[in-house]
Design a protein around this motif. Structure first.
Motif, short mmCIF file in Angstrom:
data_model
loop_
_atom_site.label_atom_id
_atom_site.label_comp_id
_atom_site.label_asym_id
_atom_site.label_seq_id
_atom_site.Cartn_x
_atom_site.Cartn_y
_atom_site.Cartn_z
N CYS A 118 7.76 2.05 -8.12
CA CYS A 118 6.81 1.79 -7.03
C CYS A 118 5.69 0.87 -7.49
CB CYS A 118 6.23 3.10 -6.50
SG CYS A 118 7.41 4.11 -5.60
N PHE A 119 5.18 1.10 -8.70
CA PHE A 119 4.10 0.26 -9.21
C PHE A 119 4.59 -1.15 -9.53
CE2 PHE A 119 1.75 4.26 -10.75
CZ PHE A 119 1.01 4.33 -9.59
N PHE A 148 -0.85 -1.11 -13.03
CA PHE A 148 -0.40 0.26 -13.25
C PHE A 148 1.02 0.29 -13.82
CE2 PHE A 148 -3.80 1.46 -10.20
CZ PHE A 148 -4.46 2.35 -11.02
N SER A 198 1.62 -2.74 -7.94
CA SER A 198 0.49 -2.89 -8.85
C SER A 198 0.97 -3.22 -10.27
CB SER A 198 -0.34 -1.60 -8.88
OG SER A 198 -1.35 -1.69 -9.86
N PHE A 257 2.23 1.69 -3.45
CA PHE A 257 1.19 2.17 -4.35
C PHE A 257 0.92 3.65 -4.13
CE2 PHE A 257 -3.15 2.98 -5.72
CZ PHE A 257 -3.11 2.48 -7.01
N ALA A 258 0.86 4.06 -2.87
CA ALA A 258 0.64 5.48 -2.55
C ALA A 258 1.80 6.34 -3.07
CB ALA A 258 0.47 5.67 -1.05
N ALA A 269 7.57 6.36 -10.17
CA ALA A 269 6.23 5.77 -10.19
C ALA A 269 6.29 4.35 -10.76
CB ALA A 269 5.28 6.63 -11.03
N PHE A 296 3.51 9.67 -9.78
CA PHE A 296 2.85 9.84 -11.08
C PHE A 296 2.16 11.20 -11.15
CE2 PHE A 296 -0.86 9.71 -13.80
CZ PHE A 296 -0.29 9.32 -15.00
N SER A 297 1.45 11.58 -10.08
CA SER A 297 0.76 12.87 -10.06
C SER A 297 1.74 14.03 -10.21
CB SER A 297 -0.02 13.03 -8.76
OG SER A 297 -0.99 12.01 -8.64
N GLN A 326 0.83 -1.21 0.00
CA GLN A 326 0.00 0.00 0.00
C GLN A 326 0.86 1.26 0.00
OE1 GLN A 326 -0.63 -2.56 2.11
NE2 GLN A 326 -2.68 -3.25 1.58
N SER A 383 1.55 6.53 -6.84
CA SER A 383 0.47 7.44 -7.24
C SER A 383 0.90 8.90 -7.08
CB SER A 383 -0.79 7.18 -6.40
OG SER A 383 -1.25 5.87 -6.62
#
Length: 123
Positions: free
Chosen positions: A38-39, A46, A43, A7-8, A35, A14-15, A4, A11
């Protein structure tokens, strides 16, 4: 829990990378690389979406496999940096210390980017 957090972080990176497309002070590429990393740990969906993106996917795949950049990518990034920083410096007219700060940031950014190894030409 680790998944988690990754993923945070992915995210958020990426933002920030997406915002960096429009704001010259936020470098897009390092955030997108972060990103993707991390993904990759949190994930697969992603991660694959980033690697298959038509605009940045090839560069991210090359970075993951070889830790290199294409010279053409460096040239394109250099032009984007020069144009966006020049516009920002022009907007900050009469704020010389901010203009000097932007020149310094651009110089550091270009210095480190051009130190990244380039992909070897396959013969």
């Amino acid at each position: 829990m680790k998944k988690q957090l990754c993923f945070a972080a992915g995210s958020m990176a990426f933002s920030l990378g997406f915002i960096g497309i429009f704001l010259p002070l936020l470098p897009t590429t390092p955030f997108m690389i972060l990103a993707a990393g991390c993904f990759a740990k949190s994930s697969p969906r992603f991660h694959q979406a980033l690697l298959n993106n038509r605009y940045i996917g090839a560069d991210l795949r090359r970075w993951e496999s070889e830790r290199t950049m294409l010279r053409a990518t460096k040239k394109r990034a250099t032009w984007v940096i020069l144009i966006t920083f020049t516009i920002s410096i022009a907007i900050l007219y009469d704020r010389h210390w901010l203009q000097l700060m932007l020149v310094g940031i651009a110089a550091v950014l270009l210095f480190f980017m051009w130190r990244i190894p380039e992909q070897k030409v396959k013969s």
